[in-house]
Design an enzyme around this catalytic site. Structure first.
Site, PDB file in Angstrom:
ATOM      1  N   LYS A 240      18.087  40.459  -2.554  1.00  0.00           N
ATOM      2  CA  LYS A 240      18.146  41.773  -3.210  1.00  0.00           C
ATOM      3  C   LYS A 240      17.651  42.797  -2.194  1.00  0.00           C
ATOM      4  O   LYS A 240      16.458  42.941  -1.967  1.00  0.00           O
ATOM      5  CB  LYS A 240      17.277  41.807  -4.473  1.00  0.00           C
ATOM      6  CG  LYS A 240      17.419  43.123  -5.236  1.00  0.00           C
ATOM      7  CD  LYS A 240      16.603  43.115  -6.518  1.00  0.00           C
ATOM      8  CE  LYS A 240      16.994  44.239  -7.470  1.00  0.00           C
ATOM      9  NZ  LYS A 240      16.958  45.572  -6.917  1.00  0.00           N
ATOM     10  N   ARG A 260      25.437  54.522  -7.313  1.00  0.00           N
ATOM     11  CA  ARG A 260      25.191  53.765  -8.542  1.00  0.00           C
ATOM     12  C   ARG A 260      25.463  54.629  -9.765  1.00  0.00           C
ATOM     13  O   ARG A 260      25.932  54.152 -10.783  1.00  0.00           O
ATOM     14  CB  ARG A 260      23.739  53.301  -8.556  1.00  0.00           C
ATOM     15  CG  ARG A 260      23.337  52.528  -9.776  1.00  0.00           C
ATOM     16  CD  ARG A 260      21.843  52.319  -9.729  1.00  0.00           C
ATOM     17  NE  ARG A 260      21.377  51.525 -10.834  1.00  0.00           N
ATOM     18  CZ  ARG A 260      21.231  51.965 -12.068  1.00  0.00           C
ATOM     19  NH1 ARG A 260      21.555  53.196 -12.369  1.00  0.00           N
ATOM     20  NH2 ARG A 260      20.770  51.162 -13.010  1.00  0.00           N
ATOM     21  N   GLU A 290      25.344  47.056  -0.499  1.00  0.00           N
ATOM     22  CA  GLU A 290      24.075  47.764  -0.423  1.00  0.00           C
ATOM     23  C   GLU A 290      23.979  48.316   0.994  1.00  0.00           C
ATOM     24  O   GLU A 290      24.068  47.545   1.963  1.00  0.00           O
ATOM     25  CB  GLU A 290      22.946  46.772  -0.738  1.00  0.00           C
ATOM     26  CG  GLU A 290      21.606  47.373  -0.992  1.00  0.00           C
ATOM     27  CD  GLU A 290      21.401  47.903  -2.423  1.00  0.00           C
ATOM     28  OE1 GLU A 290      22.322  47.853  -3.271  1.00  0.00           O
ATOM     29  OE2 GLU A 290      20.285  48.387  -2.672  1.00  0.00           O
ATOM     30  N   ARG A 405      24.508  45.756 -18.677  1.00  0.00           N
ATOM     31  CA  ARG A 405      23.341  45.050 -18.178  1.00  0.00           C
ATOM     32  C   ARG A 405      23.264  43.762 -18.986  1.00  0.00           C
ATOM     33  O   ARG A 405      23.112  43.795 -20.189  1.00  0.00           O
ATOM     34  CB  ARG A 405      22.069  45.888 -18.389  1.00  0.00           C
ATOM     35  CG  ARG A 405      20.867  45.333 -17.638  1.00  0.00           C
ATOM     36  CD  ARG A 405      19.603  46.116 -17.921  1.00  0.00           C
ATOM     37  NE  ARG A 405      19.557  47.437 -17.325  1.00  0.00           N
ATOM     38  CZ  ARG A 405      19.285  47.709 -16.048  1.00  0.00           C
ATOM     39  NH1 ARG A 405      19.041  46.718 -15.216  1.00  0.00           N
ATOM     40  NH2 ARG A 405      19.243  48.942 -15.612  1.00  0.00           N
TER      41      ARG A 405
HETATM   42  P1  ATP Z   1      16.342  48.443  -9.619  1.00  0.00           P
HETATM   43  O1  ATP Z   1      15.463  49.533 -10.121  1.00  0.00           O
HETATM   44  O2  ATP Z   1      15.721  47.093  -9.656  1.00  0.00           O
HETATM   45  O3  ATP Z   1      17.040  48.733  -8.336  1.00  0.00           O
HETATM   46  P2  ATP Z   1      18.614  49.179 -11.099  1.00  0.00           P
HETATM   47  O4  ATP Z   1      18.368  49.620 -12.486  1.00  0.00           O
HETATM   48  O5  ATP Z   1      18.912  50.201 -10.051  1.00  0.00           O
HETATM   49  O6  ATP Z   1      17.410  48.287 -10.681  1.00  0.00           O
HETATM   50  P3  ATP Z   1      19.664  46.635 -11.458  1.00  0.00           P
HETATM   51  O7  ATP Z   1      20.989  46.122 -11.842  1.00  0.00           O
HETATM   52  O8  ATP Z   1      18.614  46.423 -12.452  1.00  0.00           O
HETATM   53  O9  ATP Z   1      19.807  48.144 -11.091  1.00  0.00           O
HETATM   54  O10 ATP Z   1      19.277  45.966 -10.083  1.00  0.00           O
HETATM   55  C1  ATP Z   1      20.316  45.744  -9.206  1.00  0.00           C
HETATM   56  C2  ATP Z   1      20.281  46.701  -8.061  1.00  0.00           C
HETATM   57  O11 ATP Z   1      19.872  46.021  -6.912  1.00  0.00           O
HETATM   58  C3  ATP Z   1      21.674  47.168  -7.769  1.00  0.00           C
HETATM   59  O12 ATP Z   1      21.933  48.390  -8.392  1.00  0.00           O
HETATM   60  C4  ATP Z   1      21.755  47.239  -6.262  1.00  0.00           C
HETATM   61  O13 ATP Z   1      21.466  48.551  -5.828  1.00  0.00           O
HETATM   62  C5  ATP Z   1      20.625  46.390  -5.773  1.00  0.00           C
HETATM   63  N1  ATP Z   1      21.045  45.171  -5.066  1.00  0.00           N
HETATM   64  C6  ATP Z   1      20.501  44.740  -3.900  1.00  0.00           C
HETATM   65  N2  ATP Z   1      21.041  43.581  -3.505  1.00  0.00           N
HETATM   66  C7  ATP Z   1      21.955  43.235  -4.424  1.00  0.00           C
HETATM   67  C8  ATP Z   1      22.817  42.127  -4.575  1.00  0.00           C
HETATM   68  N3  ATP Z   1      22.850  41.131  -3.713  1.00  0.00           N
HETATM   69  N4  ATP Z   1      23.614  42.106  -5.681  1.00  0.00           N
HETATM   70  C9  ATP Z   1      23.584  43.104  -6.582  1.00  0.00           C
HETATM   71  N5  ATP Z   1      22.788  44.168  -6.479  1.00  0.00           N
HETATM   72  C10 ATP Z   1      21.967  44.257  -5.431  1.00  0.00           C
END
Ligand code: ATP
Length: 576
Positions: A240, A260, A290, A405
């Site tokens: 991540k 996003r 990313e 989600r």
């Molecule tokens: P967070 O605050 O944890 O970034 P979020 O609400 O923006 O969460 P989430 O779906 O909860 O979004 O977390 C996924 C986020 O992590 C994605 O929006 C992306 O930006 C990031 N990310 C990083 N690496 C990856 C990956 N390998 N696959 C998917 N998403 C990834």
């Protein structure tokens, strides 16, 4: 609609409206209901300032701007003030031309398009010509749309419910509409399709290149054990990365980039626009990646904040060379003119690896098949050692769920493993002036979570720690342009701040605990009557989430889940 917040009533009003709407204006009505003229991703801003609107009302009513400001101060709403003022006037004039949806819409469009030195005067002329012919109530709504203060409380889901009922006879068909919306991010287009082609048209709705797809999001888990319980025997784990999520649409040499929150961010990444089409071995594709800042010498990932340099307006080129990035691909949503959303993850990953050629700049996100808790621990440690936030866990046989989600993707972050320890994304709603070293700046911020049911921002804590001098300056600069004279009606706070802001800026906060609170309004009455929830010892992490809208902030539902989670953890500990 403004006078009720009950979803059923709102839906009923909308159904009635849609049933009486000719097909050729349905999309316009849907945009206007949300205070827009085009879908968000097109980035068309009306950008009318209060001052200009006041001048236009003055021109139409013949009253001085001072008088109008007085009325505005009394009512706290410029639209309402205009109604009162124009009511006094309409008795003496007669209308020249009817106000139709087309006319309002076209005029708003012209206003949005105006640029250059004479644009302010032209805008004022257009606005006052509408106000001249509008009834006082129409004038009020036109102004609210122009100023961006229209709050009918109709969430996208409510609009889709009503469209389904009005055009297909059943709310059950909402799912199909939702799918069309998730792949196009354009509610107007969805409305037009269901109105002209019925449910079949919506079911056949396809991805449109250069219309962003709403992103799939992940649920969170707190430990490797919980992850294994939820994901089963075999699943994929990916790093991540701590960067910015980008959705890249490519057609031959042309590329467009969405964030996003589906904003077109191509201008911040001219390097991606130039290089990525060359690494893609297919004509028409939509990819997700990313973008991560790196140390050019060591190749190490740098924290998210480094990408902030790219948000400066005039120095993009310098930022591109000074703060290099790599683009780390993790998904493919469209390939050679066809949707891949229904293809299972492991197949999509194979397609991705075949489609994107790796080099210094473009990478595939590191991925590993996980079969045991040990595998996962090992992979998590590697990911954190290389500067990542944690890991993303993905079920092998599941499709890409646009706009949802869900549990097909889980995220496991390092920080989840201590104290509360999840971070929250909160909206800055107000501030208190600082003392000492912080004199003249905002020393403490008042923060809110998002209440989805009422579309409001509920206070959850004050935060004064975690700010370096640099952050204090930066936040002051950003926030001073968001100061409002009156508290925005979508803010729900009993605490009185020194200054109030438009609820727009989202920042990341960690805290040690969530407690019941008699003052804060987050999740009011949900856990205990008369109490809300508040964060204990909140601290700013240094992340300004500029890629998030206020509506993307942590919701009260998430706060309640965290509260319950920590209760459960305490209970489990006691049992041990
Ligand atoms: P967070 O605050 O944890 O970034 P979020 O609400 O923006 O969460 P989430 O779906 O909860 O979004 O977390 C996924 C986020 O992590 C994605 O929006 C992306 O930006 C990031 N990310 C990083 N690496 C990856 C990956 N390998 N696959 C998917 N998403 C990834």
């Amino acid at each position: 609609m403004e006078s009720t917040s009950k979803r059923l009533e709102l839906t009923q009003h909308l159904v009635e409206l849609f049933e009486n709407t000719p097909q050729d204006v349905i999309s316009k009505i849907v945009y206007l209901l949300q205070g827009k003229i085009r879908p968000d991703f097109e980035g068309i801003e009306l950008g009318v300032a209060e001052k200009l609107a006041i001048r236009a009302i003055s021109k139409s009513s013949g009253l001085t701007t001072k008088k109008i400001e007085e009325e505005y101060r009394k009512t706290g709403d410029l639209g309402q003030a205009a109604t009162i003022i124009l009511e006094q006037k309409t008795q003496t004039t007669f209308l020249v031309e009817n106000i139709t949806i087309e006319r309002v819409y076209e005029t708003l469009f012209k206003i949005a398009r105006l640029e250059g030195s004479r644009s302010q005067d032209m805008k004022m002329k257009y606005i006052s010509s509408l106000l001249n012919d509008a009834t006082p109530v129409e004038a009020s709504f036109i102004l609210k749309i122009l100023l961006g203060t229209l709050r009918l409380g109709v969430a996208e889901n409510t609009v889709m419910d009503a469209l389904a009922i009005a055009y297909t006879g059943s709310k059950e068909n909402r799912k199909a509409l939702e799918h069309a919306y998730n792949v196009s991010s354009d509610l107007g287009k969805v409305a037009e399709t269901v109105a002209s082609k019925g449910i079949k048209g919506v079911e056949d709705f396809e991805i449109i290149l250069f219309n962003p797809i709403r992103p799939m999001l992940a649920d969170r888990v707190k430990s490797e054990r919980e992850a294994i319980e939820k994901m089963g025997d075999e699943f994929a784990a990916e790093y991540k990365l701590d960067g910015e999520r980008v959705q890249i649409h490519v057609d031959g040499e042309k590329a467009v980039l969405f964030s996003r929150s589906l904003e077109n961010i191509s201008k911040y990444y001219p390097d991606i626009i130039e290089k990525i089409p060359k690494s893609v071995l297919s004509d028409q594709v939509i990819l997700e990646a990313e973008a991560v800042a790196i140390n050019e010498n060591t190749g190490e990932f740098l924290p998210f904040q480094e990408l902030m340099h790219r948000r400066r307006k005039y120095k993009i080129e310098k930022a591109v060379s000074q703060y290099p990035i790599t683009v780390n691909f993790f998904d493919i949503l469209f390939y050679n003119g066809k949707s891949c959303l229904d293809v299972e993850y492991q197949e999509r990953r194979k397609m991705l690896e075949k489609t994107v050629k790796e080099d210094e700049y473009s990478k595939h996100v590191p991925m590993k098949l996980i079969k045991s808790e040990n595998d996962l621990e090992d992979f998590l440690e590697n990911s954190i050692n290389s500067g990542c936030e944690g890991v993303m866990l993905k079920m092998l046989d599941k499709p890409y769920q646009a706009g949802a989600r869900g549990s097909f993707w889980l995220k496991l972050k390092r920080e989840y493993r201590n104290e509360l320890g999840d971070s929250l994304d909160l909206v800055v709603i107000g501030a208190f002036f600082g003392k000492g070293r912080r004199t003249g700046l905002y020393g403490t911020l008042l923060l809110a979570s998002y209440d989805e049911d009422t579309d409001t921002f509920t206070s959850i804590c004050k935060v004064g720690t975690g700010f370096t001098d640099e952050y204090l300056d930066q936040l002051y600069q950003i926030l001073s342009s968001k100061v409002t004279i009156k508290k925005n009606p979508r803010i729900n706070s009993e605490m009185e701040a020194d200054v109030w802001f438009e609820p727009e800026l989202v920042i990341e906060i960690v805290a040690t605990e969530i407690t019941l609170s008699p003052i804060h309004k987050a999740a009011m009455d949900e856990i205990r009557k008369g109490s809300g929830l508040a964060l204990r010892f909140p601290k700013f992490t240094g992340k300004i989430r500029f890629e998030k809208f206020a509506e993307d902030a942590s919701t009260n539902e998430e706060v309640i889940n965290l509260y319950k989670g920590q209760k459960k953890m305490a209970h489990d500990k006691n049992l041990m």
